[in-house]
Design a protein around this motif. Sequence first.
Motif, PDB file in Angstrom:
ATOM      1  N   VAL A  13       0.852  -1.181   0.000  1.00 32.31           N
ATOM      2  CA  VAL A  13       0.000   0.000   0.000  1.00 32.31           C
ATOM      3  C   VAL A  13       0.897   1.243   0.000  1.00 32.31           C
ATOM      4  O   VAL A  13       1.802   1.354   0.826  1.00 32.31           O
ATOM      5  CB  VAL A  13      -0.936   0.014   1.229  1.00 32.31           C
ATOM      6  CG1 VAL A  13      -1.782   1.277   1.244  1.00 32.31           C
ATOM      7  CG2 VAL A  13      -1.810  -1.231   1.231  1.00 32.31           C
ATOM      8  N   ARG A  14       0.639   2.157  -0.909  1.00 37.84           N
ATOM      9  CA  ARG A  14       1.474   3.350  -1.043  1.00 37.84           C
ATOM     10  C   ARG A  14       0.709   4.592  -0.581  1.00 37.84           C
ATOM     11  O   ARG A  14      -0.488   4.718  -0.835  1.00 37.84           O
ATOM     12  CB  ARG A  14       1.909   3.548  -2.492  1.00 37.84           C
ATOM     13  CG  ARG A  14       2.479   2.313  -3.156  1.00 37.84           C
ATOM     14  CD  ARG A  14       2.893   2.604  -4.584  1.00 37.84           C
ATOM     15  NE  ARG A  14       3.290   1.397  -5.310  1.00 37.84           N
ATOM     16  CZ  ARG A  14       3.826   1.411  -6.530  1.00 37.84           C
ATOM     17  NH1 ARG A  14       4.004   2.573  -7.158  1.00 37.84           N
ATOM     18  NH2 ARG A  14       4.156   0.275  -7.115  1.00 37.84           N
ATOM     19  N   ARG A  15       1.460   5.500   0.036  1.00 40.52           N
ATOM     20  CA  ARG A  15       0.895   6.802   0.395  1.00 40.52           C
ATOM     21  C   ARG A  15       2.005   7.836   0.251  1.00 40.52           C
ATOM     22  O   ARG A  15       2.880   7.967   1.109  1.00 40.52           O
ATOM     23  CB  ARG A  15       0.343   6.803   1.822  1.00 40.52           C
ATOM     24  CG  ARG A  15      -0.366   8.126   2.188  1.00 40.52           C
ATOM     25  CD  ARG A  15      -1.153   7.957   3.479  1.00 40.52           C
ATOM     26  NE  ARG A  15      -0.291   7.707   4.614  1.00 40.52           N
ATOM     27  CZ  ARG A  15       0.298   8.658   5.352  1.00 40.52           C
ATOM     28  NH1 ARG A  15       0.098   9.942   5.050  1.00 40.52           N
ATOM     29  NH2 ARG A  15       1.055   8.347   6.379  1.00 40.52           N
ATOM     30  N   MET A  51      12.374  -3.024   2.176  1.00 40.96           N
ATOM     31  CA  MET A  51      11.280  -3.799   1.614  1.00 40.96           C
ATOM     32  C   MET A  51      11.528  -5.299   1.764  1.00 40.96           C
ATOM     33  O   MET A  51      10.599  -6.068   2.063  1.00 40.96           O
ATOM     34  CB  MET A  51      11.083  -3.438   0.141  1.00 40.96           C
ATOM     35  CG  MET A  51      10.502  -2.049  -0.087  1.00 40.96           C
ATOM     36  SD  MET A  51       8.844  -1.857   0.617  1.00 40.96           S
ATOM     37  CE  MET A  51       7.928  -3.090  -0.308  1.00 40.96           C
ATOM     38  N   ASP A  52      12.758  -5.746   1.551  1.00 43.34           N
ATOM     39  CA  ASP A  52      13.074  -7.168   1.744  1.00 43.34           C
ATOM     40  C   ASP A  52      12.768  -7.590   3.175  1.00 43.34           C
ATOM     41  O   ASP A  52      12.186  -8.662   3.419  1.00 43.34           O
ATOM     42  CB  ASP A  52      14.551  -7.421   1.434  1.00 43.34           C
ATOM     43  CG  ASP A  52      14.862  -7.299  -0.050  1.00 43.34           C
ATOM     44  OD1 ASP A  52      13.920  -7.364  -0.862  1.00 43.34           O
ATOM     45  OD2 ASP A  52      16.049  -7.133  -0.388  1.00 43.34           O
ATOM     46  N   ARG A  69       3.078  -1.269   4.097  1.00 47.14           N
ATOM     47  CA  ARG A  69       2.708   0.103   3.747  1.00 47.14           C
ATOM     48  C   ARG A  69       3.958   0.948   3.605  1.00 47.14           C
ATOM     49  O   ARG A  69       4.843   0.918   4.475  1.00 47.14           O
ATOM     50  CB  ARG A  69       1.792   0.703   4.819  1.00 47.14           C
ATOM     51  CG  ARG A  69       0.424   0.051   4.896  1.00 47.14           C
ATOM     52  CD  ARG A  69      -0.458   0.731   5.941  1.00 47.14           C
ATOM     53  NE  ARG A  69      -1.823   0.193   5.930  1.00 47.14           N
ATOM     54  CZ  ARG A  69      -2.190  -0.879   6.590  1.00 47.14           C
ATOM     55  NH1 ARG A  69      -1.305  -1.538   7.339  1.00 47.14           N
ATOM     56  NH2 ARG A  69      -3.437  -1.309   6.530  1.00 47.14           N
ATOM     57  N   VAL A  70       4.016   1.706   2.516  1.00 41.81           N
ATOM     58  CA  VAL A  70       5.158   2.578   2.237  1.00 41.81           C
ATOM     59  C   VAL A  70       4.659   4.011   2.166  1.00 41.81           C
ATOM     60  O   VAL A  70       3.735   4.316   1.400  1.00 41.81           O
ATOM     61  CB  VAL A  70       5.855   2.188   0.920  1.00 41.81           C
ATOM     62  CG1 VAL A  70       7.076   3.076   0.695  1.00 41.81           C
ATOM     63  CG2 VAL A  70       6.269   0.714   0.952  1.00 41.81           C
TER      64      VAL A  70
END
Length: 325
Positions: free
Chosen positions: A198-200, A222-223, A234-235
């Motif tokens: 999920v990106r924000r 991320m890994d 979530r990023v």
Amino acid sequence: MALLCVCATLLLLLAAPSPPLYGSAAVLAGFIGGSLLLIVATAFGTYWMMSTTLRPVRAISGKLATIRPSNLSERVPLPSHDDEFRELARATNQALERAQAAIQEQLRFASDTSHDLRNPLAAMRTEIEESLMRREETDWAETADRLLDSVERLQELVSNLLEISRLDAGVVGHHDFLNLGVLVAGELDHRQSKVRVVRRFSSGVMVNGERIGLTRLLNNLMDNAERHARSTVRVTVEHRGDAAVLEVYDDGNGVPPEQREIIFERFARLQEARAKDAGGSGLGLPIARQIAEDHGGTLTVEDSPSGARFVARFPRPTALGSPDR
């Protein structure tokens, strides 16, 4: 100077008017003799004073000449007087302490590295030897798949070691004004994630950084997040105060508060991480933190309702580049 005084005395005696200029030859001789005595005393006093003053310097240089990499635990003596030479000795001892700590860190690093390199090599050797002992029964395609796992682990470890060597050597790539949101989005588009991402992103979040280094930081986070997440990562990219912030959050079990700094030590792996991924190297998060610090920022694990929340903060540049870079 003494010879000059003697010559002047003789000239005055030979060319002295009558009556003598100094009243008598005895007065002149006393004056010249006193001058010579004063010169000798001054020279001796100066030599003694300089010798005494520089004695701490000789002690420091003499001790430094005997210190070798094998005995960096030794220290130079501190002068008794609290002066500039004592400050010099104290600064020298502090430099020796830093050198000793660096060498000990390198020795530990070499030991841990050799251990992590031996494990996949030993596994590969065992697999090959067992396959050769049962040539007719061996499924070579399946054996190749298992060997490939070990090769991939070695490749990842060597790549991490090269990155650490580059960072420790202070090798700094070219820095540009980068749009952090655009950079992160581009990297996430190329990843094949096993969980939902999920990106924000906020617009116009700029940093002054090295594209390759920031990409490596993101991929390492991320890994780690995908390894521990149950279903979602979530990023977030946004401005918070004077900082540009990159946040990676997973919905896994999280990191206990007492272990939030341990995970940034090289080759440190928590028990849960070992259970989830026995082939990990324990270098991804330390590399990510070092990259953040080399950009003048920080990387920490912060509180969250559940899971682990890694937050990288970077100083906002004073001048902004093109927002689409």
